[in-house]
Design a protein around this motif. Structure first.
Motif, PDB file in Angstrom:
ATOM      1  N   LEU A 129       0.838  -1.207   0.000  1.00  0.00           N
ATOM      2  CA  LEU A 129       0.000   0.000   0.000  1.00  0.00           C
ATOM      3  C   LEU A 129       0.871   1.254   0.000  1.00  0.00           C
ATOM      4  CD1 LEU A 129      -2.723   1.406   0.193  1.00  0.00           C
ATOM      5  CD2 LEU A 129      -2.674   1.047   2.675  1.00  0.00           C
ATOM      6  N   GLN A 130       1.980   1.189   0.730  1.00  0.00           N
ATOM      7  CA  GLN A 130       2.895   2.329   0.780  1.00  0.00           C
ATOM      8  C   GLN A 130       3.375   2.705  -0.628  1.00  0.00           C
ATOM      9  OE1 GLN A 130       3.987   3.788   3.733  1.00  0.00           O
ATOM     10  NE2 GLN A 130       5.705   5.020   3.060  1.00  0.00           N
ATOM     11  N   LEU A 131       3.830   1.728  -1.384  1.00  0.00           N
ATOM     12  CA  LEU A 131       4.326   1.996  -2.729  1.00  0.00           C
ATOM     13  C   LEU A 131       3.197   2.431  -3.668  1.00  0.00           C
ATOM     14  CD1 LEU A 131       6.950  -0.869  -3.168  1.00  0.00           C
ATOM     15  CD2 LEU A 131       7.360   1.547  -2.700  1.00  0.00           C
ATOM     16  N   ALA A 132       2.000   1.863  -3.467  1.00  0.00           N
ATOM     17  CA  ALA A 132       0.855   2.270  -4.283  1.00  0.00           C
ATOM     18  C   ALA A 132       0.496   3.732  -4.019  1.00  0.00           C
ATOM     19  CB  ALA A 132      -0.344   1.361  -3.991  1.00  0.00           C
ATOM     20  N   LEU A 133       0.585   4.152  -2.770  1.00  0.00           N
ATOM     21  CA  LEU A 133       0.320   5.556  -2.432  1.00  0.00           C
ATOM     22  C   LEU A 133       1.366   6.471  -3.058  1.00  0.00           C
ATOM     23  CD1 LEU A 133      -0.647   5.161   1.338  1.00  0.00           C
ATOM     24  CD2 LEU A 133      -2.161   5.952  -0.483  1.00  0.00           C
ATOM     25  N   CYS A 134       2.626   6.037  -3.028  1.00  0.00           N
ATOM     26  CA  CYS A 134       3.688   6.838  -3.645  1.00  0.00           C
ATOM     27  C   CYS A 134       3.419   7.055  -5.131  1.00  0.00           C
ATOM     28  CB  CYS A 134       5.046   6.152  -3.462  1.00  0.00           C
ATOM     29  SG  CYS A 134       5.675   6.173  -1.764  1.00  0.00           S
ATOM     30  N   ARG A 135       2.956   6.004  -5.793  1.00  0.00           N
ATOM     31  CA  ARG A 135       2.656   6.125  -7.214  1.00  0.00           C
ATOM     32  C   ARG A 135       1.414   6.985  -7.453  1.00  0.00           C
ATOM     33  NH1 ARG A 135       4.310   0.572  -7.069  1.00  0.00           N
ATOM     34  NH2 ARG A 135       2.134  -0.101  -6.822  1.00  0.00           N
ATOM     35  N   ALA A 136       0.383   6.788  -6.635  1.00  0.00           N
ATOM     36  CA  ALA A 136      -0.862   7.534  -6.810  1.00  0.00           C
ATOM     37  C   ALA A 136      -0.650   9.023  -6.595  1.00  0.00           C
ATOM     38  CB  ALA A 136      -1.925   7.010  -5.850  1.00  0.00           C
ATOM     39  N   TRP A 137       0.202   9.368  -5.655  1.00  0.00           N
ATOM     40  CA  TRP A 137       0.469  10.781  -5.356  1.00  0.00           C
ATOM     41  C   TRP A 137       1.645  11.327  -6.161  1.00  0.00           C
ATOM     42  CZ3 TRP A 137      -0.159   9.520   0.500  1.00  0.00           C
ATOM     43  CH2 TRP A 137      -1.525   9.460   0.801  1.00  0.00           C
ATOM     44  N   GLN A 138       2.153  10.494  -7.067  1.00  0.00           N
ATOM     45  CA  GLN A 138       3.228  10.899  -7.967  1.00  0.00           C
ATOM     46  C   GLN A 138       4.433  11.459  -7.212  1.00  0.00           C
ATOM     47  OE1 GLN A 138       1.555  13.573 -10.893  1.00  0.00           O
ATOM     48  NE2 GLN A 138       0.017  12.112 -11.550  1.00  0.00           N
ATOM     49  N   LEU A 139       4.774  10.801  -6.129  1.00  0.00           N
ATOM     50  CA  LEU A 139       5.943  11.238  -5.381  1.00  0.00           C
ATOM     51  C   LEU A 139       7.197  11.030  -6.225  1.00  0.00           C
ATOM     52  CD1 LEU A 139       5.388  10.067  -1.707  1.00  0.00           C
ATOM     53  CD2 LEU A 139       4.570  12.117  -2.872  1.00  0.00           C
ATOM     54  N   PRO A 140       8.204  11.853  -6.010  1.00  0.00           N
ATOM     55  CA  PRO A 140       9.438  11.712  -6.791  1.00  0.00           C
ATOM     56  C   PRO A 140       9.972  10.285  -6.738  1.00  0.00           C
ATOM     57  CG  PRO A 140       9.504  13.721  -5.497  1.00  0.00           C
ATOM     58  CD  PRO A 140       8.282  12.965  -5.058  1.00  0.00           C
ATOM     59  N   GLU A 141      10.430   9.798  -7.871  1.00  0.00           N
ATOM     60  CA  GLU A 141      10.925   8.431  -7.958  1.00  0.00           C
ATOM     61  C   GLU A 141      12.042   8.169  -6.963  1.00  0.00           C
ATOM     62  OE1 GLU A 141      12.938   5.444 -11.281  1.00  0.00           O
ATOM     63  OE2 GLU A 141      11.960   7.299 -11.917  1.00  0.00           O
ATOM     64  N   LEU A 142      12.867   9.179  -6.726  1.00  0.00           N
ATOM     65  CA  LEU A 142      13.967   9.018  -5.796  1.00  0.00           C
ATOM     66  C   LEU A 142      13.460   8.713  -4.389  1.00  0.00           C
ATOM     67  CD1 LEU A 142      16.958   9.132  -5.113  1.00  0.00           C
ATOM     68  CD2 LEU A 142      16.754  11.612  -4.864  1.00  0.00           C
ATOM     69  N   LEU A 143      12.440   9.438  -3.941  1.00  0.00           N
ATOM     70  CA  LEU A 143      11.891   9.191  -2.608  1.00  0.00           C
ATOM     71  C   LEU A 143      11.277   7.795  -2.531  1.00  0.00           C
ATOM     72  CD1 LEU A 143      10.143  12.487  -1.419  1.00  0.00           C
ATOM     73  CD2 LEU A 143      12.171  11.388  -0.471  1.00  0.00           C
ATOM     74  N   THR A 144      10.562   7.412  -3.580  1.00  0.00           N
ATOM     75  CA  THR A 144       9.958   6.085  -3.605  1.00  0.00           C
ATOM     76  C   THR A 144      11.027   5.010  -3.528  1.00  0.00           C
ATOM     77  OG1 THR A 144       8.158   6.957  -4.969  1.00  0.00           O
ATOM     78  CG2 THR A 144       8.432   4.565  -4.912  1.00  0.00           C
ATOM     79  N   MET A 145      12.115   5.189  -4.259  1.00  0.00           N
ATOM     80  CA  MET A 145      13.206   4.222  -4.238  1.00  0.00           C
ATOM     81  C   MET A 145      13.818   4.119  -2.840  1.00  0.00           C
ATOM     82  SD  MET A 145      16.896   4.414  -6.125  1.00  0.00           S
ATOM     83  CE  MET A 145      17.424   5.618  -4.907  1.00  0.00           C
ATOM     84  N   LEU A 146      13.972   5.255  -2.165  1.00  0.00           N
ATOM     85  CA  LEU A 146      14.584   5.245  -0.847  1.00  0.00           C
ATOM     86  C   LEU A 146      13.733   4.503   0.177  1.00  0.00           C
ATOM     87  CD1 LEU A 146      16.011   8.892  -0.615  1.00  0.00           C
ATOM     88  CD2 LEU A 146      17.309   6.773  -0.836  1.00  0.00           C
ATOM     89  N   MET A 147      12.425   4.388  -0.086  1.00  0.00           N
ATOM     90  CA  MET A 147      11.533   3.669   0.822  1.00  0.00           C
ATOM     91  C   MET A 147      11.306   2.230   0.388  1.00  0.00           C
ATOM     92  SD  MET A 147       8.601   6.467   1.836  1.00  0.00           S
ATOM     93  CE  MET A 147       8.356   7.193   0.214  1.00  0.00           C
ATOM     94  N   ASP A 148      11.885   1.814  -0.719  1.00  0.00           N
ATOM     95  CA  ASP A 148      11.625   0.499  -1.310  1.00  0.00           C
ATOM     96  C   ASP A 148      12.750  -0.466  -0.942  1.00  0.00           C
ATOM     97  OD1 ASP A 148      10.978  -1.685  -2.813  1.00  0.00           O
ATOM     98  OD2 ASP A 148      10.723  -0.601  -4.697  1.00  0.00           O
ATOM     99  N   SER A 149      12.417  -1.495  -0.175  1.00  0.00           N
ATOM    100  CA  SER A 149      13.435  -2.451   0.280  1.00  0.00           C
ATOM    101  C   SER A 149      14.067  -3.222  -0.877  1.00  0.00           C
ATOM    102  CB  SER A 149      12.808  -3.438   1.273  1.00  0.00           C
ATOM    103  OG  SER A 149      11.750  -4.154   0.667  1.00  0.00           O
ATOM    104  N   ARG A 150      13.436  -3.206  -2.059  1.00  0.00           N
ATOM    105  CA  ARG A 150      14.026  -3.905  -3.208  1.00  0.00           C
ATOM    106  C   ARG A 150      15.291  -3.210  -3.702  1.00  0.00           C
ATOM    107  NH1 ARG A 150       8.587  -4.292  -6.720  1.00  0.00           N
ATOM    108  NH2 ARG A 150       8.547  -2.141  -5.934  1.00  0.00           N
ATOM    109  N   SER A 151      15.534  -1.991  -3.241  1.00  0.00           N
ATOM    110  CA  SER A 151      16.758  -1.268  -3.601  1.00  0.00           C
ATOM    111  C   SER A 151      17.751  -1.276  -2.437  1.00  0.00           C
ATOM    112  CB  SER A 151      16.418   0.177  -4.000  1.00  0.00           C
ATOM    113  OG  SER A 151      15.509   0.217  -5.070  1.00  0.00           O
ATOM    114  N   ALA A 152      17.635  -2.292  -1.580  1.00  0.00           N
ATOM    115  CA  ALA A 152      18.396  -2.328  -0.330  1.00  0.00           C
ATOM    116  C   ALA A 152      19.906  -2.378  -0.532  1.00  0.00           C
ATOM    117  CB  ALA A 152      17.954  -3.517   0.518  1.00  0.00           C
ATOM    118  N   HIS A 153      20.377  -2.679  -1.744  1.00  0.00           N
ATOM    119  CA  HIS A 153      21.818  -2.755  -1.982  1.00  0.00           C
ATOM    120  C   HIS A 153      22.452  -1.368  -2.094  1.00  0.00           C
ATOM    121  CE1 HIS A 153      19.872  -2.315  -5.874  1.00  0.00           C
ATOM    122  NE2 HIS A 153      21.013  -1.873  -6.358  1.00  0.00           N
ATOM    123  N   LEU A 154      21.628  -0.323  -2.237  1.00  0.00           N
ATOM    124  CA  LEU A 154      22.147   1.036  -2.392  1.00  0.00           C
ATOM    125  C   LEU A 154      22.414   1.659  -1.022  1.00  0.00           C
ATOM    126  CD1 LEU A 154      19.691   2.268  -5.170  1.00  0.00           C
ATOM    127  CD2 LEU A 154      22.032   1.414  -5.457  1.00  0.00           C
TER     128      LEU A 154
END
Length: 294
Positions: free
Chosen positions: A197-222
């Motif tokens: 739901l968190q990621l769906a909200l980020c997309r629905a509210w068109q949050l900057p991709e960078l912020l969405t990535m920082l909250m996404d555990s799938r990018s945990a290697h960064l």
């Protein structure tokens, strides 16, 4: 207050939260009112400092900015300071005048009010940790990292505000089974984990991709994402004290990210002196009874 149903699917919850008028902390409303009374002396930095203490006001500001202006301009707004600068001081106060408060919204649901305030306290702590570590890492935009940590548990905060029955049920199940995973219980109660739901909200509210990535555990290697994730984890594990069995693992990972010693880390955390001796020596984590993972 919105009526909610356990059978609501992900799209239904997304629609519910997207149409809701976000409340803010009563303290935030008071600080905004005090600042408005001295609007001729208020700076963008003053406003930013207020917003960054309140995840719901922060998301309101970001969502509003993303709804106006060109796509190219919106993509450059990845922190609150830039959003306030784009809006201007007087337009900011006109747009966010007399917001509803969380305390008034949940006045008849004291258990839910306590629950959401606990989550917000945790996100504030995570944001402070993330800011400090990003600064230590010489991150190019420290506030982006701190903001991502502040917003990391946004979906849970919204659940407490607008679907308190479900939030209370999730917490009760977790408290009755200390080894349960939060995501599994959320799946049972809601039909999906709150991370979805968190990621769906980020997309629905068109949050900057960078912020969405920082909250996404799938990018945990960064490293920047690790910064956010470790801040969120330590805040979660320490919010009720410093005895959680997962904390040694947290410390080890933070020390590796920042390339610092245990002594330096404890100094940065500014813990009460009486806790330092017990936490100073590296311990073996993951023992039986360790904290559940999200």
């Amino acid at each position: 207050m919105f009526e909610t149903h356990a059978t609501r699917d992900l799209e239904g919850w997304l629609s519910l939260f997207s149409s809701a008028q976000m409340p803010v902390l009563r303290q935030t409303a008071r600080r905004l009112d005090e600042a408005r009374q001295h609007i001729d002396r208020v700076t963008g930095r003053d406003i930013t400092d207020i917003v960054l203490q309140d995840p719901l006001l922060a998301i309101r500001v970001l969502a509003y900015i993303q709804s106006c202006g060109s796509k190219r301009l919106r993509s450059d707004i990845t922190n609150i300071a830039s959003a306030v600068l784009m809006l201007g001081v007087e337009p900011f106060f006109r747009k966010f005048e007399d917001p509803p408060t969380i305390e008034a919204t949940l006045s008849r649901k004291p258990q839910a009010l306590l629950g959401v305030l606990q989550v917000i306290l945790r996100t504030q702590r995570a944001s402070r940790y993330a800011h400090d570590w990003a600064f230590a890492r010489h991150d190019m935009n420290v506030e982006e990292v701190a903001l991502a940590a502040l917003l990391n548990d946004l979906a849970e905060i919204l659940l407490w505000c607008f679907a308190p029955e479900q939030a209370i049920e999730i917490r009760a199940r977790l408290q009755s089974g200390r080894t349960l995973r939060s995501s599994s219980v959320q799946q049972e109660v809601l039909g999906f984990p709150l991370a979805d739901l968190q990621l769906a909200l980020c997309r629905a509210w068109q949050l900057p991709e960078l912020l969405t990535m920082l909250m996404d555990s799938r990018s945990a290697h960064l490293p920047r994402v690790q910064n956010v994730r470790l801040a969120v984890n330590l805040a979660r594990h320490s919010v009720d004290g410093w005895s959680d069995a997962a904390i040694p693992d947290d410390f080890a990972a933070i020390e590796s990210l920042l390339n610092i010693s245990r002594e330096t880390l404890l100094a940065r955390l500014q813990l009460p002196p009486e806790l330092v001796p017990r936490l100073a020596a590296p311990q073996t984590a993951g023992a039986e009874g360790s904290s559940r993972r999200a």
